[in-house]
Design an enzyme around this catalytic site. Structure first.
Site, PDB file in Angstrom:
ATOM      1  CG  ASP A 177      -2.093  -0.821   1.180  1.00  0.00           C
ATOM      2  OD1 ASP A 177      -2.273  -1.489   0.154  1.00  0.00           O
ATOM      3  OD2 ASP A 177      -2.884  -0.827   2.154  1.00  0.00           O
ATOM      4  N   GLY A 217      -3.185  -7.389   8.076  1.00  0.00           N
ATOM      5  CA  GLY A 217      -2.534  -7.602   9.366  1.00  0.00           C
ATOM      6  C   GLY A 217      -1.081  -8.028   9.301  1.00  0.00           C
ATOM      7  NE  ARG A 271      -3.635 -22.570  11.308  1.00  0.00           N
ATOM      8  CZ  ARG A 271      -2.833 -23.617  11.143  1.00  0.00           C
ATOM      9  NH1 ARG A 271      -3.260 -24.688  10.494  1.00  0.00           N
ATOM     10  NH2 ARG A 271      -1.605 -23.609  11.613  1.00  0.00           N
ATOM     11  N   GLY A 311      -5.405  -2.878   8.613  1.00  0.00           N
ATOM     12  CA  GLY A 311      -5.083  -1.728   9.457  1.00  0.00           C
ATOM     13  C   GLY A 311      -4.910  -2.047  10.926  1.00  0.00           C
ATOM     14  CE  LYS A 350      -7.045  -1.203  -0.256  1.00  0.00           C
ATOM     15  NZ  LYS A 350      -6.972  -2.664  -0.346  1.00  0.00           N
ATOM     16  CB  SER A 355      -1.254  -0.190   8.114  1.00  0.00           C
ATOM     17  OG  SER A 355      -2.568  -0.215   7.593  1.00  0.00           O
TER      18      SER A 355
END
Lengths: 290, 183
Positions: A22, A212, A163, A151, A79, A234
């Site tokens: 990003d 994440g 998973r 984020g 996006k 992020s």
């Protein structure tokens, strides 16, 4: 002769084993490219800031995206809101390389996703499980990523989604052929897609991890769980030394199976993004668009 | 014979599958340790050349790869792999390659076209480059709409497109046969 779906799936294949970062400015885009990013995602605010600012979050200013397209030679993604096909048309008009129909932005439609088959440009979409992934592919997505929880700098949701997808894929593989019809019904997708997964043990498109990822170890974890590449939002430009961290994550994705190399490149990266735990967040972006 | 495939980023798995189909063993090169294995040829796959260059330099693979190719290691570069071979990158082949020569993803296309010595083959161009300058020792194998999209020079073969994304194994077979000295 011209088969856009195939060409668009092919572009995703070229991104495999890479990191998509990003970026919010041409300067950041250049840092990402120099660090070895295989593509950049151009957006006005990274997810952590979207989360902090609140309010409605929309497609970025095309002028800002064009500035990033001019700054780098690698593919540029952007996006649009879930279901907002007019934003997607605008992104296609400025010749974006990939559109992310993304839950990070405020959804524009709470029932319908974009009919992505109507477009010549490719789409990547987020998914929490196999059903979501196959439904997006059926709508024309040519690349899938886990939703994770954008984020947050917290990897737990991306792990959960990857998973879940992998275990559902294994379940389909082990089914007898007459059970596939019922599986297609439960997943709410056409039989042919279920049959593909049953025969090949994978999605018919490339599958990345997203949401994440903050450290080289996070990236390696997702790759070992079956991701074919990684989106970092992020995690890079919210950290102490973005260039160094970006480069380390790129190398971690290449050598995800080599703990010795991972140990070396995890050293001395400066501060990681602070992050928030999943119990502390009010807005679950992953629940948008199923 | 064992073939090494540079596996830093991109579509290296597709080349591996192609070689498997031809019954050829392959080994993936991700770092300097992987490089120190015996093999008889090297494939530079498609992907992003900037990303591959970055990791190649960081993993200290750039010089050993350059030297091995100059010393005669048979090499086959597709798309980004062709870019890596040119005079601006590894500096092995006497060619200059124009990156993203067909524009962005909307410019990606597929066609069927002739390659000298092989015949008509399916060609998939993904944000593809082409060769804009060929040195004297370079043999042009295919020119599409006035642009060179496949060429050969001594131990080196390069193309703008992605044979590894198609079902057609002839270009890989052609390259393998050059290693065995049949062409």
């Amino acid at each position: 002769m011209e088969d856009r779906t195939q060409l668009n799936r092919n572009l995703a294949q070229m991104l495999k084993g890479g990191v998509i970062m990003d970026v919010t400015t041409p300067e950041q885009a250049r840092i990402a490219e120099a660090a070895g990013a295989c593509a950049v995602m151009a957006l006005e605010r990274i997810p952590a800031d979207i989360r902090a600012a609140g309010g409605v979050s929309r497609m970025s200013d095309p002028k800002m995206i064009k500035g990033i397209q001019e700054a780098v030679t690698i593919p540029v993604m952007a996006k649009c809101r879930i279901g907002h096909f007019a934003e997607a048309q605008i992104l296609e008009a400025i010749e974006i390389d990939y559109i992310d129909e993304s839950e990070v932005l405020s959804p524009a439609d709470d029932i319908y996703h974009i009919d992505k088959r109507k477009f010549k440009v490719p789409f990547v979409c987020g998914a929490k499980d196999l059903g979501e992934a196959l439904r997006r592919i059926n709508e024309g997505a040519t690349m899938i990523r886990t939703k994770g929880e954008p984020g947050t700098g917290d990897i737990i949701q991306a792990v959960r989604h990857m998973r879940m997808m992998q275990s559902e894929i294994r379940r389909l593989v082990s089914m007898s052929e007459d059970e596939l019809y019922e599986a297609a019904k439960q997943l709410r997708v056409p039989y042919e897609l279920v049959q593909y997964v049953h025969e090949n043990g994978k999605l018919p498109v490339v599958n990345f991890a997203a949401g994440g990822v903050a450290t080289p170890a996070d990236a390696a974890l997702m790759m070992q769980l079956g991701a074919e590449g990684v989106f970092v939002g992020s995690g890079i430009f919210k950290s102490g030394d973005p260039a160094k961290r970006a480069q380390a994550i790129v190398k971690a994705v290449t050598n995800y199976n080599n703990p010795k190399i991972l140990a070396e490149l995890s050293e001395d990266l400066g501060e990681a993004m602070v992050g928030i735990n999943e119990q502390e967040i009010e807005l679950l972006m992953a629940e948008r668009g199923k | 014979m064992r073939i090494a495939i540079l596996a830093l980023q991109g579509a290296f798995e597709e080349h591996k599958q192609m070689l498997e189909r031809l019954g050829v063993e392959s080994v993936l090169i991700r770092n300097l340790h992987d490089w120190h294995q015996p093999f008889g040829g090297l494939i530079l796959p498609g992907g992003e050349s900037t990303a591959m260059m970055r990791v190649m330099k960081d993993e200290a693979l750039f010089e050993p790869i350059r030297k091995a190719i100059i010393d005669g290691l048979p090499v086959f570069g597709t798309c980004a792999g062709m870019i890596l071979l040119d005079d601006q990158h590894l500096g092995c082949m006497d060619i200059t390659v124009k990156r993203n020569a067909y524009g962005r993803q909307l410019g990606s296309f597929q066609t069927i076209y002739n390659i000298k010595g092989i015949g008509d083959v399916p060609m998939v161009f993904i944000r593809a480059p082409y060769i804009e300058r060929c040195g004297e020792g370079v043999e042009v194998l295919s020119t599409l709409d006035g642009h060179v999209v496949a060429a050969r020079q001594q131990n080196m073969l390069a193309c703008s497109f992605h044979p590894e994304l198609t079902e057609d194994t002839r270009i890989h077979e052609y390259w393998l046969s050059t290693i065995n000295g049949k062409h």
